[in-house]
Motif scaffolding. Structure first.
Motif, PDB file in Angstrom:
ATOM      1  N   ILE A  66       0.830  -1.196   0.000  1.00  0.00           N
ATOM      2  CA  ILE A  66       0.000   0.000   0.000  1.00  0.00           C
ATOM      3  C   ILE A  66       0.864   1.244   0.000  1.00  0.00           C
ATOM      4  O   ILE A  66       0.682   2.155  -0.796  1.00  0.00           O
ATOM      5  CB  ILE A  66      -0.906   0.036   1.245  1.00  0.00           C
ATOM      6  CG1 ILE A  66      -1.734  -1.216   1.347  1.00  0.00           C
ATOM      7  CG2 ILE A  66      -1.770   1.292   1.241  1.00  0.00           C
ATOM      8  CD1 ILE A  66      -2.948  -1.194   0.546  1.00  0.00           C
ATOM      9  N   ARG A  67       1.819   1.247   0.918  1.00  0.00           N
ATOM     10  CA  ARG A  67       2.649   2.431   1.067  1.00  0.00           C
ATOM     11  C   ARG A  67       3.389   2.721  -0.236  1.00  0.00           C
ATOM     12  O   ARG A  67       3.410   3.848  -0.719  1.00  0.00           O
ATOM     13  CB  ARG A  67       3.637   2.234   2.212  1.00  0.00           C
ATOM     14  CG  ARG A  67       4.257   3.522   2.709  1.00  0.00           C
ATOM     15  CD  ARG A  67       4.869   3.371   4.101  1.00  0.00           C
ATOM     16  NE  ARG A  67       5.273   2.003   4.391  1.00  0.00           N
ATOM     17  CZ  ARG A  67       4.903   1.331   5.453  1.00  0.00           C
ATOM     18  NH1 ARG A  67       4.098   1.881   6.325  1.00  0.00           N
ATOM     19  NH2 ARG A  67       5.331   0.104   5.657  1.00  0.00           N
ATOM     20  N   ARG A  68       3.965   1.715  -0.828  1.00  0.00           N
ATOM     21  CA  ARG A  68       4.718   1.919  -2.054  1.00  0.00           C
ATOM     22  C   ARG A  68       3.838   2.455  -3.168  1.00  0.00           C
ATOM     23  O   ARG A  68       4.156   3.452  -3.826  1.00  0.00           O
ATOM     24  CB  ARG A  68       5.389   0.612  -2.518  1.00  0.00           C
ATOM     25  CG  ARG A  68       6.393   0.837  -3.630  1.00  0.00           C
ATOM     26  CD  ARG A  68       6.984  -0.453  -4.159  1.00  0.00           C
ATOM     27  NE  ARG A  68       6.099  -1.170  -5.072  1.00  0.00           N
ATOM     28  CZ  ARG A  68       6.514  -2.139  -5.894  1.00  0.00           C
ATOM     29  NH1 ARG A  68       7.779  -2.496  -5.899  1.00  0.00           N
ATOM     30  NH2 ARG A  68       5.663  -2.748  -6.678  1.00  0.00           N
ATOM     31  N   GLU A  69       2.706   1.803  -3.384  1.00  0.00           N
ATOM     32  CA  GLU A  69       1.838   2.209  -4.492  1.00  0.00           C
ATOM     33  C   GLU A  69       1.235   3.589  -4.244  1.00  0.00           C
ATOM     34  O   GLU A  69       1.093   4.386  -5.167  1.00  0.00           O
ATOM     35  CB  GLU A  69       0.741   1.171  -4.708  1.00  0.00           C
ATOM     36  CG  GLU A  69       1.268  -0.216  -5.062  1.00  0.00           C
ATOM     37  CD  GLU A  69       2.240  -0.202  -6.226  1.00  0.00           C
ATOM     38  OE1 GLU A  69       1.944   0.443  -7.250  1.00  0.00           O
ATOM     39  OE2 GLU A  69       3.327  -0.811  -6.112  1.00  0.00           O
ATOM     40  N   ASN A 118     -11.285  -1.638   2.757  1.00  0.00           N
ATOM     41  CA  ASN A 118     -12.152  -2.227   3.781  1.00  0.00           C
ATOM     42  C   ASN A 118     -11.452  -3.136   4.769  1.00  0.00           C
ATOM     43  O   ASN A 118     -11.976  -3.397   5.830  1.00  0.00           O
ATOM     44  CB  ASN A 118     -13.292  -2.998   3.138  1.00  0.00           C
ATOM     45  CG  ASN A 118     -12.801  -4.290   2.575  1.00  0.00           C
ATOM     46  OD1 ASN A 118     -11.622  -4.433   2.299  1.00  0.00           O
ATOM     47  ND2 ASN A 118     -13.678  -5.237   2.401  1.00  0.00           N
ATOM     48  N   GLN A 119     -10.309  -3.670   4.425  1.00  0.00           N
ATOM     49  CA  GLN A 119      -9.616  -4.551   5.363  1.00  0.00           C
ATOM     50  C   GLN A 119      -9.312  -3.771   6.627  1.00  0.00           C
ATOM     51  O   GLN A 119      -8.479  -2.884   6.624  1.00  0.00           O
ATOM     52  CB  GLN A 119      -8.329  -5.071   4.727  1.00  0.00           C
ATOM     53  CG  GLN A 119      -8.247  -6.567   4.644  1.00  0.00           C
ATOM     54  CD  GLN A 119      -9.295  -7.152   3.724  1.00  0.00           C
ATOM     55  OE1 GLN A 119      -9.656  -6.540   2.764  1.00  0.00           O
ATOM     56  NE2 GLN A 119      -9.777  -8.334   4.022  1.00  0.00           N
ATOM     57  N   GLY A 120      -9.947  -4.123   7.698  1.00  0.00           N
ATOM     58  CA  GLY A 120      -9.888  -3.307   8.902  1.00  0.00           C
ATOM     59  C   GLY A 120      -8.597  -3.382   9.686  1.00  0.00           C
ATOM     60  O   GLY A 120      -8.502  -2.888  10.787  1.00  0.00           O
ATOM     61  N   GLY A 121      -7.584  -4.003   9.129  1.00  0.00           N
ATOM     62  CA  GLY A 121      -6.352  -4.229   9.872  1.00  0.00           C
ATOM     63  C   GLY A 121      -5.543  -2.977  10.104  1.00  0.00           C
ATOM     64  O   GLY A 121      -6.053  -1.863   9.944  1.00  0.00           O
ATOM     65  N   PRO A 122      -4.302  -3.151  10.495  1.00  0.00           N
ATOM     66  CA  PRO A 122      -3.426  -2.013  10.776  1.00  0.00           C
ATOM     67  C   PRO A 122      -3.056  -1.257   9.504  1.00  0.00           C
ATOM     68  O   PRO A 122      -2.668  -0.106   9.549  1.00  0.00           O
ATOM     69  CB  PRO A 122      -2.184  -2.669  11.374  1.00  0.00           C
ATOM     70  CG  PRO A 122      -2.199  -4.063  10.862  1.00  0.00           C
ATOM     71  CD  PRO A 122      -3.638  -4.421  10.707  1.00  0.00           C
ATOM     72  N   PHE A 123      -3.217  -1.913   8.343  1.00  0.00           N
ATOM     73  CA  PHE A 123      -2.791  -1.306   7.083  1.00  0.00           C
ATOM     74  C   PHE A 123      -3.814  -0.321   6.571  1.00  0.00           C
ATOM     75  O   PHE A 123      -3.490   0.534   5.766  1.00  0.00           O
ATOM     76  CB  PHE A 123      -2.563  -2.371   6.033  1.00  0.00           C
ATOM     77  CG  PHE A 123      -3.298  -3.623   6.326  1.00  0.00           C
ATOM     78  CD1 PHE A 123      -2.604  -4.717   6.813  1.00  0.00           C
ATOM     79  CD2 PHE A 123      -4.659  -3.690   6.161  1.00  0.00           C
ATOM     80  CE1 PHE A 123      -3.277  -5.871   7.109  1.00  0.00           C
ATOM     81  CE2 PHE A 123      -5.326  -4.842   6.458  1.00  0.00           C
ATOM     82  CZ  PHE A 123      -4.642  -5.938   6.930  1.00  0.00           C
ATOM     83  N   ALA A 124      -5.051  -0.451   7.020  1.00  0.00           N
ATOM     84  CA  ALA A 124      -6.058   0.507   6.596  1.00  0.00           C
ATOM     85  C   ALA A 124      -5.555   1.911   6.871  1.00  0.00           C
ATOM     86  O   ALA A 124      -5.851   2.845   6.137  1.00  0.00           O
ATOM     87  CB  ALA A 124      -7.366   0.259   7.322  1.00  0.00           C
ATOM     88  N   ALA A 125      -4.762   2.032   7.911  1.00  0.00           N
ATOM     89  CA  ALA A 125      -4.205   3.329   8.274  1.00  0.00           C
ATOM     90  C   ALA A 125      -3.436   3.940   7.107  1.00  0.00           C
ATOM     91  O   ALA A 125      -3.587   5.131   6.807  1.00  0.00           O
ATOM     92  CB  ALA A 125      -3.291   3.181   9.491  1.00  0.00           C
TER      93      ALA A 125
END
Lengths: 211, 211
Positions: A66-69, A118-125
């Motif tokens: 996510i961060r990279r893209e 929608n993935q509610g994990g830590p990455f949603a951040a």
DNA sequence: CAGTATTCTTACTCGCGAGTAGGTACCAGG
DNA sequence: CCTGGTACCTACTCGCGAGTAAGAATACTG
């Protein structure tokens, strides 16, 4: 008789790139849940423990994707817009850059928008963060217009709506790829700048004639 | 010393409602993946085999949730809009109904928008379907305006953008609940009908004075 | 070539959660 | 009080996929 001999040993940095590319590909096709670490490693052409050795857990890997893209996209947009222009021209170039990026990076876009949202994990951040930056950018653009929306809340909500319209239109575009990026961008530009009211009257927005 | 004795035996129809309510609640809080059938059954106050006996597999249950909530929402909107009015008035009442529904049914909305949108399973169809209906509705509204967008494609893409703007604004609203529904709806109405161009000039849209 | 660091693999463990087998309480109607 | 049917439960199986242990193969360094 091996067709390819043995895959070569590669330095860590290169492998990490390969893995990330594979991960973005798989995540975009299957979504976070359905994507398995086994499949990602297979697509990347390596074995599972390498994944863990280099990129950590599945959650970490996804967040890194996510961060990279997101960074790639924000940079593409930032490069496309000239900050000293009139607000409408800035918006226009921003939209062009955005749709240009989406058109050439379907996988990136799908990971960013469909999967992460929608993935509610830590990455949603990560995703929320980027989205927030985009909204702030647009909000600043609006506030900078003369008789702009009075309250900060108003500017922000309008910006959120605009960003959402862009996302949604990009999504729609995936199902109608025959349209060129410029046309789609122009359509959204007209919608948000002129409004239906004007469009119905036949008034359209067009870029100031350069040259 | 039980505080509540034993849960009563209830007829099937009633239980099914309870289970559906619990499922919507859990799905909206945790997302499809993280939600377990065990937790849903616990929240519903029954045991797991009941779930399977009444609502089938996890996928079926989720699809049923989507369908129920989507129907509820479309009905709420359809009830709110009067079909013989001018296009702008129709749009206005539609937006009011939409934000009204979202405000009073947070859980439903989250299931519909956040959860269903990316889960690539068979249920995504349900969601895509409803979204398509909404887009068609708006597209029809646009085409019905006099000098409306020429091509069918153009109307549809604008409708997609508008629907996306609505979704996004609703999402934003969840983080700013202090704003009343009417204000948020009016803001979007102004954006899509007047456009930034007019808003910057100080021209705003307002409903024709009834009475 | 000995020693060491790095890349990379095969072959596991292990928990979690979807789905089920088989039985128990409760309520009809005869 | 028996017979059947429906609501409901405890207590499992079982596969899938995240994560790992232990070591093999290759490259660097003196």
């Amino acid at each position: 008789m091996r067709t390819e001999g043995r895959a070569k040993r590669l330095p860590r940095a290169v492998r990490e790139r390969q893995i990330m590319d594979a991960a973005v590909d798989v995540f975009s096709r299957l979504g976070f849940h359905a994507a398995s670490m086994d499949e990602i490693s297979e697509v990347a052409g390596i074995s599972k423990p390498m994944l863990y050795a280099y990129l950590g857990s599945k959650d970490e890997l996804f967040a890194t994707c996510i961060r990279r893209e997101a960074t790639r996209m924000m940079e593409a947009i930032a490069t496309g817009v000239e900050p000293d222009q009139e607000p409408d021209v800035q918006l226009w170039s921003g939209l062009r850059a955005f749709f240009g990026f989406v058109g050439e990076n379907r996988a990136s876009w799908q990971v960013l928008h469909r999967q992460a949202s929608n993935q509610g994990g830590p990455f949603a951040a990560e995703l929320t963060d980027m989205r927030g930056r985009a909204v702030s950018l647009v909000a600043a653009l609006l506030t900078q217009s003369t008789k702009a929306p009075a309250t900060k809340l108003e500017a922000e909500s309008l910006a959120a709506a605009l960003v959402g319209a862009g996302e949604s239109l990009a999504e729609w575009w995936l199902d109608h790829p025959e349209e060129p990026a410029g046309v789609v961008a122009a359509r959204l530009m007209n919608l948000v700048w002129m409004g239906f009211g004007d469009l119905v009257e036949g008034n359209v927005w067009h870029p100031p004639s350069r040259r």
